[in-house]
Motif scaffolding. Structure first.
Motif, PDB file in Angstrom:
ATOM      1  N   THR A 122       0.536  -1.092  -0.246  1.00 30.40           N
ATOM      2  CA  THR A 122       0.512   0.375  -0.245  1.00 30.40           C
ATOM      3  C   THR A 122       1.058   1.059   0.237  1.00 30.40           C
ATOM      4  O   THR A 122       2.141   1.169   0.431  1.00 30.40           O
ATOM      5  CB  THR A 122      -0.924   0.096   1.404  1.00 30.40           C
ATOM      6  OG1 THR A 122      -0.249  -0.058   2.437  1.00 30.40           O
ATOM      7  CG2 THR A 122      -1.952  -1.161   1.229  1.00 30.40           C
ATOM      8  N   GLU A 123       0.332   2.308  -0.775  1.00 24.77           N
ATOM      9  CA  GLU A 123       1.371   3.637  -0.349  1.00 24.77           C
ATOM     10  C   GLU A 123      -0.099   4.791   0.294  1.00 24.77           C
ATOM     11  O   GLU A 123      -1.026   5.122  -0.086  1.00 24.77           O
ATOM     12  CB  GLU A 123       1.239   4.517  -2.277  1.00 24.77           C
ATOM     13  CG  GLU A 123       2.200   5.443  -2.386  1.00 24.77           C
ATOM     14  CD  GLU A 123       2.693   5.574  -2.782  1.00 24.77           C
ATOM     15  OE1 GLU A 123       3.289   6.784  -3.412  1.00 24.77           O
ATOM     16  OE2 GLU A 123       2.053   4.538  -4.072  1.00 24.77           O
ATOM     17  N   PHE A 124       0.727   5.497   1.141  1.00 30.06           N
ATOM     18  CA  PHE A 124      -0.446   5.540   1.880  1.00 30.06           C
ATOM     19  C   PHE A 124      -0.795   7.541   1.098  1.00 30.06           C
ATOM     20  O   PHE A 124      -0.218   8.428   2.033  1.00 30.06           O
ATOM     21  CB  PHE A 124      -0.254   6.165   3.266  1.00 30.06           C
ATOM     22  CG  PHE A 124      -0.956   7.236   4.056  1.00 30.06           C
ATOM     23  CD1 PHE A 124      -2.049   7.247   4.220  1.00 30.06           C
ATOM     24  CD2 PHE A 124      -0.540   7.705   5.437  1.00 30.06           C
ATOM     25  CE1 PHE A 124      -3.169   8.004   4.735  1.00 30.06           C
ATOM     26  CE2 PHE A 124      -1.644   8.354   5.640  1.00 30.06           C
ATOM     27  CZ  PHE A 124      -2.619   8.458   6.685  1.00 30.06           C
TER      28      PHE A 124
ATOM     29  N   VAL B 179      -5.583   5.578  -0.441  1.00 30.08           N
ATOM     30  CA  VAL B 179      -4.963   4.276  -0.504  1.00 30.08           C
ATOM     31  C   VAL B 179      -5.084   3.939  -1.878  1.00 30.08           C
ATOM     32  O   VAL B 179      -5.573   3.901  -2.262  1.00 30.08           O
ATOM     33  CB  VAL B 179      -5.345   3.818   0.954  1.00 30.08           C
ATOM     34  CG1 VAL B 179      -4.081   2.927   0.724  1.00 30.08           C
ATOM     35  CG2 VAL B 179      -5.146   4.081   2.214  1.00 30.08           C
TER      36      VAL B 179
ATOM     37  N   ILE C  38      -4.133   0.870   8.269  1.00 29.20           N
ATOM     38  CA  ILE C  38      -4.693   0.189   6.678  1.00 29.20           C
ATOM     39  C   ILE C  38      -5.101  -0.534   6.355  1.00 29.20           C
ATOM     40  O   ILE C  38      -6.270  -1.409   5.430  1.00 29.20           O
ATOM     41  CB  ILE C  38      -3.587   1.087   5.193  1.00 29.20           C
ATOM     42  CG1 ILE C  38      -3.284   2.594   5.505  1.00 29.20           C
ATOM     43  CG2 ILE C  38      -3.885   0.680   3.580  1.00 29.20           C
ATOM     44  CD1 ILE C  38      -1.762   2.673   4.723  1.00 29.20           C
TER      45      ILE C  38
ATOM     46  N   PRO D 258       1.947   3.357   8.553  1.00 24.14           N
ATOM     47  CA  PRO D 258       0.101   3.679   8.986  1.00 24.14           C
ATOM     48  C   PRO D 258       0.009   2.105   8.282  1.00 24.14           C
ATOM     49  O   PRO D 258      -0.887   2.077   8.178  1.00 24.14           O
ATOM     50  CB  PRO D 258      -0.477   4.406   8.601  1.00 24.14           C
ATOM     51  CG  PRO D 258       0.807   5.372   7.417  1.00 24.14           C
ATOM     52  CD  PRO D 258       1.710   5.075   7.557  1.00 24.14           C
ATOM     53  N   THR D 259       0.733   1.178   7.930  1.00 25.23           N
ATOM     54  CA  THR D 259       0.744   0.050   7.223  1.00 25.23           C
ATOM     55  C   THR D 259      -0.469  -0.483   7.899  1.00 25.23           C
ATOM     56  O   THR D 259      -1.679  -0.870   7.009  1.00 25.23           O
ATOM     57  CB  THR D 259       1.802  -0.969   6.408  1.00 25.23           C
ATOM     58  OG1 THR D 259       2.964   0.460   6.171  1.00 25.23           O
ATOM     59  CG2 THR D 259       1.592  -1.886   6.109  1.00 25.23           C
TER      60      THR D 259
ATOM     61  N   GLN E 104      -4.224   9.768  -0.503  1.00 26.68           N
ATOM     62  CA  GLN E 104      -5.853   9.898  -0.008  1.00 26.68           C
ATOM     63  C   GLN E 104      -6.594   9.743  -1.410  1.00 26.68           C
ATOM     64  O   GLN E 104      -6.907  11.272  -1.914  1.00 26.68           O
ATOM     65  CB  GLN E 104      -6.059  10.972   0.565  1.00 26.68           C
ATOM     66  CG  GLN E 104      -5.293  11.385   2.499  1.00 26.68           C
ATOM     67  CD  GLN E 104      -6.413   9.896   3.282  1.00 26.68           C
ATOM     68  OE1 GLN E 104      -6.919   9.159   2.852  1.00 26.68           O
ATOM     69  NE2 GLN E 104      -5.686  10.683   4.705  1.00 26.68           N
TER      70      GLN E 104
ATOM     71  N   THR F 187      -4.998  10.016  13.052  1.00 26.95           N
ATOM     72  CA  THR F 187      -4.337   9.629  11.634  1.00 26.95           C
ATOM     73  C   THR F 187      -6.015   9.518  11.055  1.00 26.95           C
ATOM     74  O   THR F 187      -6.571   8.469  11.193  1.00 26.95           O
ATOM     75  CB  THR F 187      -3.755   8.733  11.819  1.00 26.95           C
ATOM     76  OG1 THR F 187      -2.073   9.341  11.448  1.00 26.95           O
ATOM     77  CG2 THR F 187      -3.554   8.583  10.067  1.00 26.95           C
TER      78      THR F 187
ATOM     79  N   ILE G 134      -7.975   7.817   7.331  1.00 29.69           N
ATOM     80  CA  ILE G 134      -7.694   7.318   6.506  1.00 29.69           C
ATOM     81  C   ILE G 134      -8.399   7.301   5.254  1.00 29.69           C
ATOM     82  O   ILE G 134      -9.782   6.138   6.167  1.00 29.69           O
ATOM     83  CB  ILE G 134      -7.111   5.905   6.776  1.00 29.69           C
ATOM     84  CG1 ILE G 134      -5.152   5.648   7.638  1.00 29.69           C
ATOM     85  CG2 ILE G 134      -6.573   5.164   5.432  1.00 29.69           C
ATOM     86  CD1 ILE G 134      -5.267   4.536   8.097  1.00 29.69           C
TER      87      ILE G 134
END
Length: 264
Positions: free
Chosen positions: A12-14, A18, A130, A126-127, A16, A205, A207
């Motif tokens: 994943t890539e954080f 994701v 997510i 934050p992986t 908006q 945070t 998501i």
């Protein structure tokens, strides 16, 4: 176009929302680009993530024998309070255990289906949130090893959940919570050994997930039993692919399966 490989959890890539990537040995798919497209998933065979053999997967991507032998599947993975590397005591592989356990860990609160407490390595923030489908989360304690994080989680589980209801999470049947207030309420229950590591001043945070249609009654896809499935991809949340007919496919729960994915 068809892609084939052994499943591991989506990278994943954080952003908006994701961004999700399904990574195979020689290629990868940007799953966000497949939204609103019809895709076919076919089961090909098993491939244990440790030995690589075509043997039925038992848990966590490993066949039964490997699951009970490799350090990546030891009890302390799921129950961090059982960590012993800080005592120089080996479970399955002390070198591996020191590498993983003796690094900064975070005890956090995440809201996916409800507010829950969890533990992860600091580098997994934050992986981890997510992967759990949390729309909001906050760190509450940062400790130098996995054991301290584990005993903190155990202490807090008496006052807050430690499991996610995956159906509720996927239906987006959730409410926003004031996690700062939760953090302050739980502070008093942190074990003495970890009190000095409490994080005083931080914020939530938030998501956002790429979901265009949430399932009303999520139906979990068993690709081994069904062998093949075709559906229109309408969302991705946590490690789940969400299809228009309410079918959902948990990529992480199917690690170790070789699949062929065709974009129709």
């Amino acid at each position: 176009m068809a892609y084939q490989g052994v499943l591991t959890k989506m990278e994943t890539e954080f952003l908006q929302p994701v961004e999700y990537y399904l990574v195979f040995e020689n290629e990868f798919l940007n799953m966000n680009q497949l939204l609103h497209k019809s895709i076919t998933i076919e089961f090909v065979k098993y491939q244990c993530l440790n030995c690589g053999l075509n043997k039925p997967i038992y848990r966590q991507g490993f066949d039964r024998q490997c699951f009970f032998e490799v350090p990546q599947a030891a009890d302390w993975i799921m129950r961090p309070e059982l960590s012993t590397a800080h005592l120089n005591k080996e479970d399955r592989d002390l070198t591996f255990e020191k590498k993983v356990q003796l690094q900064p860990h975070i005890v956090y609160l995440a809201n996916s289906s409800n507010v829950k407490v969890g533990v992860t390595r600091k580098q997994q923030i934050p992986t981890r949130w997510i992967d759990q489908g949390a729309h909001e989360a906050i760190e509450i304690v940062e400790v130098p090893n996995r054991y301290l994080a584990g005993i903190t989680e155990v202490a807090l589980k008496d006052y807050v959940a430690d499991k996610t209801n995956w159906r509720k999470m996927l239906k987006n049947d959730v409410e926003d919570e004031d996690l700062v207030q939760w953090r302050e309420q739980l502070k008093q229950y942190i074990p003495d050994e970890a009190k000095d590591y409490f994080i005083e001043n931080n914020t939530e945070t938030n998501i956002e997930f790429p979901v265009y249609k949430y399932p009303v009654k999520p139906k979990s896809l068993n690709i081994v039993k069904q062998q093949q499935y075709t559906g229109n991809l309408v969302g991705i949340k946590g490690q789940y692919l969400i299809f228009e007919d309410d079918t959902v496919f948990n990529v992480r729960a199917n690690e170790g399966l070789v699949v062929r994915i065709t974009v129709n």
